[in-house]
Design an enzyme around this catalytic site. Structure first.
Site, PDB file in Angstrom:
ATOM      1  N   GLU A 180      17.542   5.214  -3.888  1.00 26.95           N
ATOM      2  CA  GLU A 180      18.548   4.280  -3.351  1.00 26.95           C
ATOM      3  C   GLU A 180      19.251   3.492  -4.465  1.00 26.95           C
ATOM      4  OE1 GLU A 180      17.078   1.199  -0.702  1.00 26.95           O
ATOM      5  OE2 GLU A 180      19.102   0.594  -0.162  1.00 26.95           O
ATOM      6  N   LYS A 217      10.601   4.895  -0.613  1.00 32.52           N
ATOM      7  CA  LYS A 217      11.941   4.418  -0.970  1.00 32.52           C
ATOM      8  C   LYS A 217      11.873   3.498  -2.179  1.00 32.52           C
ATOM      9  CE  LYS A 217      14.221   0.669   0.240  1.00 32.52           C
ATOM     10  NZ  LYS A 217      14.887  -0.398   1.010  1.00 32.52           N
ATOM     11  N   ARG A 267       6.177 -11.506  12.351  1.00 36.08           N
ATOM     12  CA  ARG A 267       6.765 -10.315  11.721  1.00 36.08           C
ATOM     13  C   ARG A 267       6.303  -9.051  12.463  1.00 36.08           C
ATOM     14  NH1 ARG A 267       5.543 -13.517   7.115  1.00 36.08           N
ATOM     15  NH2 ARG A 267       3.654 -12.346   6.625  1.00 36.08           N
ATOM     16  N   LYS A 284      20.004   7.678  -0.767  1.00 32.13           N
ATOM     17  CA  LYS A 284      20.440   6.579   0.101  1.00 32.13           C
ATOM     18  C   LYS A 284      21.462   5.744  -0.682  1.00 32.13           C
ATOM     19  CE  LYS A 284      18.639   2.552   2.560  1.00 32.13           C
ATOM     20  NZ  LYS A 284      17.648   2.101   3.521  1.00 32.13           N
TER      21      LYS A 284
HETATM   22  P1  13P Z   1      20.842  -2.589   4.734  1.00 30.07           P
HETATM   23  O1  13P Z   1      21.235  -1.455   5.642  1.00 30.07           O
HETATM   24  O2  13P Z   1      20.687  -3.878   5.438  1.00 30.07           O
HETATM   25  O3  13P Z   1      21.721  -2.656   3.527  1.00 30.07           O
HETATM   26  O4  13P Z   1      19.410  -2.264   4.178  1.00 30.07           O
HETATM   27  C1  13P Z   1      19.120  -1.014   3.722  1.00 30.07           C
HETATM   28  C2  13P Z   1      17.963  -1.085   2.826  1.00 30.07           C
HETATM   29  O5  13P Z   1      16.993  -0.419   3.018  1.00 30.07           O
HETATM   30  C3  13P Z   1      18.020  -1.981   1.662  1.00 30.07           C
HETATM   31  O6  13P Z   1      17.069  -1.573   0.728  1.00 30.07           O
END
Ligand code: 13P
Length: 337
Positions: free
Chosen positions: A174, A133, A45, A216
Protein backbone atom coordinates in the site's frame (compact mmCIF):
# COMPACT_ATOMS: atom_id res chain seq x y z
CA UNK A 1 4.31 -22.13 -0.29
CA UNK A 2 3.31 -21.07 -3.78
CA UNK A 3 0.16 -23.18 -3.81
CA UNK A 4 -0.91 -21.61 -0.52
CA UNK A 5 -0.36 -18.11 -1.95
CA UNK A 6 -2.14 -19.04 -5.18
CA UNK A 7 -5.19 -20.26 -3.31
CA UNK A 8 -5.34 -17.04 -1.28
CA UNK A 9 -5.14 -14.96 -4.46
CA UNK A 10 -7.92 -17.06 -5.99
CA UNK A 11 -10.10 -16.46 -2.93
CA UNK A 12 -9.38 -12.71 -2.97
CA UNK A 13 -9.79 -11.93 -6.63
CA UNK A 14 -13.49 -12.48 -7.14
CA UNK A 15 -15.67 -10.54 -9.56
CA UNK A 16 -18.00 -8.17 -7.73
CA UNK A 17 -16.13 -8.37 -4.43
CA UNK A 18 -13.61 -6.21 -2.59
CA UNK A 19 -11.80 -5.82 0.70
CA UNK A 20 -12.88 -4.04 3.87
CA UNK A 21 -10.04 -2.35 5.73
CA UNK A 22 -11.05 -2.64 9.39
CA UNK A 23 -7.47 -2.39 10.61
CA UNK A 24 -7.45 0.97 12.35
CA UNK A 25 -4.84 1.07 15.10
CA UNK A 26 -6.12 1.72 18.62
CA UNK A 27 -5.18 5.37 18.15
CA UNK A 28 -7.12 5.75 14.91
CA UNK A 29 -10.09 3.74 16.19
CA UNK A 30 -10.17 6.03 19.22
CA UNK A 31 -10.37 9.04 16.90
CA UNK A 32 -13.24 7.48 14.94
CA UNK A 33 -15.16 6.64 18.12
CA UNK A 34 -14.54 10.14 19.50
CA UNK A 35 -16.32 11.51 16.43
CA UNK A 36 -19.53 9.83 17.67
CA UNK A 37 -18.87 10.74 21.32
CA UNK A 38 -18.11 7.17 22.27
CA UNK A 39 -15.33 6.22 24.62
CA UNK A 40 -12.72 3.94 23.10
CA UNK A 41 -12.27 0.76 25.10
CA UNK A 42 -11.43 -2.78 24.07
CA UNK A 43 -15.15 -3.54 24.32
CA UNK A 44 -16.45 -0.56 22.30
CA UNK A 45 -13.88 -1.30 19.61
CA UNK A 46 -15.09 -4.92 19.57
CA UNK A 47 -18.71 -3.76 19.31
CA UNK A 48 -17.83 -1.48 16.44
CA UNK A 49 -16.01 -4.22 14.54
CA UNK A 50 -18.83 -6.62 15.27
CA UNK A 51 -21.33 -4.39 13.44
CA UNK A 52 -19.50 -4.80 10.17
CA UNK A 53 -18.06 -8.28 10.46
CA UNK A 54 -21.41 -9.75 11.55
CA UNK A 55 -23.52 -7.81 9.03
CA UNK A 56 -25.89 -10.31 7.37
CA UNK A 57 -24.76 -11.49 3.93
CA UNK A 58 -21.72 -9.25 3.90
CA UNK A 59 -19.94 -12.11 2.11
CA UNK A 60 -21.87 -11.20 -1.04
CA UNK A 61 -19.67 -8.10 -1.37
CA UNK A 62 -16.43 -8.86 0.48
CA UNK A 63 -13.72 -11.39 -0.26
CA UNK A 64 -11.32 -10.14 2.43
CA UNK A 65 -11.10 -8.07 5.62
CA UNK A 66 -7.93 -6.47 6.96
CA UNK A 67 -7.92 -6.72 10.74
CA UNK A 68 -5.91 -5.03 13.47
CA UNK A 69 -4.06 -7.29 15.92
CA UNK A 70 -6.46 -6.60 18.81
CA UNK A 71 -9.43 -7.83 16.73
CA UNK A 72 -7.81 -11.21 16.05
CA UNK A 73 -8.45 -12.26 19.63
CA UNK A 74 -11.90 -10.73 20.00
CA UNK A 75 -15.21 -12.48 19.49
CA UNK A 76 -18.49 -11.62 17.77
CA UNK A 77 -21.66 -11.23 19.84
CA UNK A 78 -22.27 -14.91 19.03
CA UNK A 79 -19.02 -15.89 20.71
CA UNK A 80 -16.96 -16.74 17.63
CA UNK A 81 -13.43 -15.40 17.13
CA UNK A 82 -13.60 -12.82 14.36
CA UNK A 83 -11.10 -14.51 12.00
CA UNK A 84 -13.07 -17.74 12.33
CA UNK A 85 -16.37 -15.97 11.69
CA UNK A 86 -14.96 -14.45 8.50
CA UNK A 87 -13.45 -17.72 7.27
CA UNK A 88 -16.78 -19.44 7.87
CA UNK A 89 -18.44 -16.91 5.57
CA UNK A 90 -15.77 -17.48 2.90
CA UNK A 91 -14.10 -14.12 3.58
CA UNK A 92 -10.31 -14.22 3.88
CA UNK A 93 -8.98 -12.70 7.12
CA UNK A 94 -5.85 -10.55 6.85
CA UNK A 95 -3.78 -8.40 9.15
CA UNK A 96 -2.11 -5.00 9.22
CA UNK A 97 1.52 -5.73 10.01
CA UNK A 98 3.24 -2.37 9.72
CA UNK A 99 4.04 -0.57 12.93
CA UNK A 100 2.73 2.83 11.86
CA UNK A 101 4.63 5.96 10.88
CA UNK A 102 7.78 7.51 12.32
CA UNK A 103 9.18 11.01 11.66
CA UNK A 104 12.28 11.72 9.65
CA UNK A 105 14.36 14.88 10.14
CA UNK A 106 13.08 16.53 6.96
CA UNK A 107 9.44 16.28 8.09
CA UNK A 108 8.59 13.22 6.01
CA UNK A 109 7.51 9.92 7.53
CA UNK A 110 8.58 6.33 6.99
CA UNK A 111 6.85 3.13 8.09
CA UNK A 112 8.14 1.08 11.02
CA UNK A 113 7.83 -2.63 11.64
CA UNK A 114 10.20 -4.80 9.61
CA UNK A 115 12.01 -6.09 12.67
CA UNK A 116 10.73 -9.48 13.79
CA UNK A 117 8.12 -9.48 11.03
CA UNK A 118 8.66 -13.15 10.13
CA UNK A 119 7.94 -14.31 13.68
CA UNK A 120 4.85 -12.16 13.91
CA UNK A 121 3.56 -13.55 10.61
CA UNK A 122 3.83 -17.07 12.01
CA UNK A 123 1.68 -16.02 14.98
CA UNK A 124 -0.88 -14.27 12.76
CA UNK A 125 -1.07 -17.35 10.58
CA UNK A 126 -2.00 -19.42 13.61
CA UNK A 127 -4.88 -16.99 14.16
CA UNK A 128 -6.12 -17.66 10.62
CA UNK A 129 -4.64 -14.72 8.70
CA UNK A 130 -3.78 -15.44 5.08
CA UNK A 131 -2.72 -12.02 3.86
CA UNK A 132 -1.10 -8.90 5.28
CA UNK A 133 -0.98 -5.16 4.66
CA UNK A 134 1.81 -2.59 4.91
CA UNK A 135 1.12 1.11 4.33
CA UNK A 136 3.67 3.72 3.25
CA UNK A 137 2.73 7.39 2.85
CA UNK A 138 3.90 10.22 0.60
CA UNK A 139 2.81 13.80 1.14
CA UNK A 140 2.72 16.25 -1.73
CA UNK A 141 4.22 19.70 -1.21
CA UNK A 142 6.79 21.79 -3.05
CA UNK A 143 9.66 19.71 -1.69
CA UNK A 144 7.97 16.37 -1.06
CA UNK A 145 7.91 13.51 -1.61
CA UNK A 146 11.71 13.50 -1.71
CA UNK A 147 13.57 10.99 -3.89
CA UNK A 148 14.93 9.55 -0.63
CA UNK A 149 11.51 8.69 0.83
CA UNK A 150 10.32 7.30 -2.51
CA UNK A 151 13.32 4.98 -2.51
CA UNK A 152 13.16 4.02 1.16
CA UNK A 153 9.45 3.26 1.12
CA UNK A 154 9.80 1.22 -2.07
CA UNK A 155 12.61 -0.85 -0.55
CA UNK A 156 10.77 -1.43 2.72
CA UNK A 157 7.53 -2.37 0.93
CA UNK A 158 9.51 -4.85 -1.16
CA UNK A 159 11.29 -6.38 1.87
CA UNK A 160 7.95 -6.71 3.64
CA UNK A 161 6.37 -8.35 0.58
CA UNK A 162 9.22 -10.83 0.24
CA UNK A 163 9.04 -11.81 3.91
CA UNK A 164 5.27 -12.29 3.63
CA UNK A 165 5.58 -14.57 0.62
CA UNK A 166 8.32 -16.59 2.34
CA UNK A 167 5.78 -17.27 5.08
CA UNK A 168 2.90 -18.14 2.76
CA UNK A 169 1.12 -14.83 3.34
CA UNK A 170 -0.11 -12.73 0.39
CA UNK A 171 1.23 -9.18 0.73
CA UNK A 172 -0.95 -6.16 0.12
CA UNK A 173 1.46 -3.41 -0.86
CA UNK A 174 0.00 0.00 0.00
CA UNK A 175 1.80 3.12 -1.22
CA UNK A 176 -0.55 5.99 -0.34
CA UNK A 177 -0.02 9.37 -1.96
CA UNK A 178 -1.90 11.55 0.50
CA UNK A 179 -4.85 13.64 -0.67
CA UNK A 180 -4.10 16.54 1.72
CA UNK A 181 -2.91 19.73 0.07
CA UNK A 182 -3.70 22.25 -2.64
CA UNK A 183 -1.92 20.38 -5.45
CA UNK A 184 -3.42 19.74 -8.87
CA UNK A 185 -4.41 16.35 -10.23
CA UNK A 186 -1.51 16.60 -12.66
CA UNK A 187 0.95 16.95 -9.79
CA UNK A 188 -0.67 13.92 -8.12
CA UNK A 189 -0.31 11.98 -11.35
CA UNK A 190 3.41 12.81 -11.62
CA UNK A 191 4.06 11.79 -8.03
CA UNK A 192 1.98 8.60 -8.26
CA UNK A 193 3.82 7.53 -11.39
CA UNK A 194 7.22 7.97 -9.73
CA UNK A 195 6.09 6.20 -6.58
CA UNK A 196 4.61 3.19 -8.39
CA UNK A 197 7.60 2.88 -10.67
CA UNK A 198 9.94 2.80 -7.68
CA UNK A 199 7.75 0.27 -5.87
CA UNK A 200 7.67 -2.17 -8.81
CA UNK A 201 11.40 -1.78 -9.45
CA UNK A 202 12.03 -2.64 -5.80
CA UNK A 203 9.60 -5.59 -5.83
CA UNK A 204 11.41 -7.02 -8.85
CA UNK A 205 14.81 -6.48 -7.27
CA UNK A 206 13.68 -8.28 -4.13
CA UNK A 207 12.33 -11.18 -6.27
CA UNK A 208 8.78 -10.73 -5.05
CA UNK A 209 6.30 -12.79 -7.10
CA UNK A 210 4.14 -10.06 -8.63
CA UNK A 211 1.43 -12.56 -9.56
CA UNK A 212 1.05 -13.39 -5.85
CA UNK A 213 0.84 -9.78 -4.66
CA UNK A 214 -2.04 -7.30 -4.33
CA UNK A 215 -1.53 -3.55 -4.79
CA UNK A 216 -3.49 -1.04 -2.74
CA UNK A 217 -2.82 2.37 -4.26
CA UNK A 218 -4.40 5.78 -3.92
CA UNK A 219 -6.28 7.22 -6.88
CA UNK A 220 -4.87 10.02 -8.99
CA UNK A 221 -6.92 12.89 -7.64
CA UNK A 222 -6.76 16.67 -6.94
CA UNK A 223 -5.56 17.80 -3.52
CA UNK A 224 -8.41 18.04 -1.05
CA UNK A 225 -7.81 21.77 -0.50
CA UNK A 226 -7.30 22.53 -4.18
CA UNK A 227 -9.57 25.27 -5.61
CA UNK A 228 -10.15 23.36 -8.80
CA UNK A 229 -10.90 19.69 -8.26
CA UNK A 230 -10.96 17.33 -11.22
CA UNK A 231 -14.24 15.57 -12.00
CA UNK A 232 -15.05 11.87 -11.81
CA UNK A 233 -14.13 11.00 -15.40
CA UNK A 234 -10.78 12.74 -15.16
CA UNK A 235 -9.89 10.98 -11.91
CA UNK A 236 -10.78 7.61 -13.44
CA UNK A 237 -8.98 8.32 -16.71
CA UNK A 238 -5.76 9.62 -15.19
CA UNK A 239 -5.70 6.88 -12.57
CA UNK A 240 -5.99 4.07 -15.10
CA UNK A 241 -3.49 5.75 -17.42
CA UNK A 242 -0.93 5.96 -14.61
CA UNK A 243 -1.52 2.38 -13.50
CA UNK A 244 -1.14 1.07 -17.05
CA UNK A 245 2.15 2.89 -17.39
CA UNK A 246 3.65 1.47 -14.22
CA UNK A 247 2.02 -1.83 -13.26
CA UNK A 248 2.73 -5.13 -14.97
CA UNK A 249 -0.20 -7.18 -16.16
CA UNK A 250 0.83 -10.18 -13.99
CA UNK A 251 -0.40 -8.31 -10.94
CA UNK A 252 -3.73 -10.00 -10.18
CA UNK A 253 -5.57 -7.26 -8.31
CA UNK A 254 -5.58 -3.57 -7.58
CA UNK A 255 -7.70 -2.62 -4.56
CA UNK A 256 -7.88 1.12 -3.97
CA UNK A 257 -7.85 2.87 -0.62
CA UNK A 258 -10.36 5.70 -0.19
CA UNK A 259 -7.91 8.13 1.41
CA UNK A 260 -10.33 10.79 2.63
CA UNK A 261 -12.70 10.83 -0.35
CA UNK A 262 -16.37 10.89 0.58
CA UNK A 263 -18.07 7.49 0.41
CA UNK A 264 -20.02 8.56 -2.69
CA UNK A 265 -16.92 9.90 -4.45
CA UNK A 266 -14.93 6.74 -3.80
CA UNK A 267 -17.73 4.63 -5.29
CA UNK A 268 -18.25 6.90 -8.30
CA UNK A 269 -14.53 6.95 -9.11
CA UNK A 270 -14.22 3.17 -8.97
CA UNK A 271 -17.31 2.78 -11.14
CA UNK A 272 -16.00 5.26 -13.70
CA UNK A 273 -12.79 3.22 -14.09
CA UNK A 274 -14.97 0.33 -15.22
CA UNK A 275 -16.90 2.39 -17.74
CA UNK A 276 -13.92 3.88 -19.59
CA UNK A 277 -14.23 1.28 -22.33
CA UNK A 278 -10.66 0.28 -21.77
CA UNK A 279 -9.25 -3.15 -21.20
CA UNK A 280 -8.00 -3.48 -17.60
CA UNK A 281 -5.33 -6.19 -17.34
CA UNK A 282 -5.82 -6.59 -13.58
CA UNK A 283 -8.91 -6.93 -11.40
CA UNK A 284 -9.76 -3.43 -10.14
CA UNK A 285 -11.66 -3.18 -6.87
CA UNK A 286 -11.74 -1.54 -3.45
CA UNK A 287 -10.06 -1.90 -0.08
CA UNK A 288 -11.73 1.01 1.65
CA UNK A 289 -11.82 1.83 5.34
CA UNK A 290 -13.51 5.21 5.76
CA UNK A 291 -15.56 5.11 2.54
CA UNK A 292 -17.17 1.84 3.66
CA UNK A 293 -17.46 2.54 7.37
CA UNK A 294 -18.27 6.23 7.82
CA UNK A 295 -22.05 6.02 7.27
CA UNK A 296 -22.26 2.99 9.58
CA UNK A 297 -20.26 4.73 12.29
CA UNK A 298 -22.52 7.78 12.11
CA UNK A 299 -25.68 5.66 12.19
CA UNK A 300 -24.47 3.61 15.18
CA UNK A 301 -23.47 6.47 17.50
CA UNK A 302 -22.33 3.89 20.05
CA UNK A 303 -25.92 2.77 20.82
CA UNK A 304 -27.20 -0.81 20.71
CA UNK A 305 -30.57 0.17 19.34
CA UNK A 306 -28.87 1.65 16.27
CA UNK A 307 -27.02 -1.52 15.27
CA UNK A 308 -29.55 -2.60 12.60
CA UNK A 309 -29.42 0.88 11.02
CA UNK A 310 -25.63 0.86 11.15
CA UNK A 311 -25.47 -2.55 9.47
CA UNK A 312 -27.89 -1.37 6.82
CA UNK A 313 -25.71 1.68 6.10
CA UNK A 314 -22.63 -0.50 5.92
CA UNK A 315 -24.23 -3.06 3.59
CA UNK A 316 -25.47 -0.28 1.34
CA UNK A 317 -21.91 0.99 0.78
CA UNK A 318 -20.58 -2.54 0.38
CA UNK A 319 -23.22 -3.31 -2.24
CA UNK A 320 -22.76 -0.06 -4.17
CA UNK A 321 -19.00 -0.57 -4.28
CA UNK A 322 -19.55 -4.14 -5.42
CA UNK A 323 -21.69 -2.79 -8.28
CA UNK A 324 -18.96 -0.22 -9.01
CA UNK A 325 -16.40 -3.00 -9.58
CA UNK A 326 -18.62 -4.09 -12.47
CA UNK A 327 -19.39 -0.59 -13.74
CA UNK A 328 -23.03 -1.05 -12.70
CA UNK A 329 -23.34 1.77 -10.15
CA UNK A 330 -25.27 4.96 -10.80
CA UNK A 331 -25.75 8.00 -8.62
CA UNK A 332 -29.52 7.55 -8.25
CA UNK A 333 -28.89 4.30 -6.40
CA UNK A 334 -27.72 6.47 -3.52
CA UNK A 335 -31.36 7.46 -2.95
CA UNK A 336 -33.03 4.15 -3.68
CA UNK A 337 -30.95 1.74 -1.67
P1 13P B 1 -9.07 4.57 3.83
O1 13P B 1 -9.91 3.86 2.80
O2 13P B 1 -9.86 5.20 4.90
O3 13P B 1 -8.08 5.48 3.19
O4 13P B 1 -8.21 3.48 4.56
C1 13P B 1 -7.57 2.51 3.84
C2 13P B 1 -6.47 1.96 4.64
O5 13P B 1 -6.39 0.79 4.85
C3 13P B 1 -5.45 2.88 5.16
O6 13P B 1 -4.30 2.14 5.47
Amino acid sequence: MDSELKLTIKDMVVVGKGILAADESVKTATKRLASINTESTEETRRQYRNIMLSAPQVEKYLCGVILFEETLHQKSDNGMLFPKLLAKKGIVPGIKVDGGLADLDNGEQYTKGLEGLGNRLEEYKKSGCRFAKWRAVYSISEKTPSPAIIQRNAEDLAKYARICQEHGIVPIVEPEVLIDGTHSIIKCQEVTEKVLKAVFDALNKENVAIDLTILKPSMVISGKQSDIRAGVQEVAGRTIKTLKKTIPSELPSINFLSGGQSPEEATAHLNAMHTLNEHLPWYVSFSYARALQEPALNAWKGKNENIPAAQKAFLKRAKLNSLATMGKYSEDMEKNE
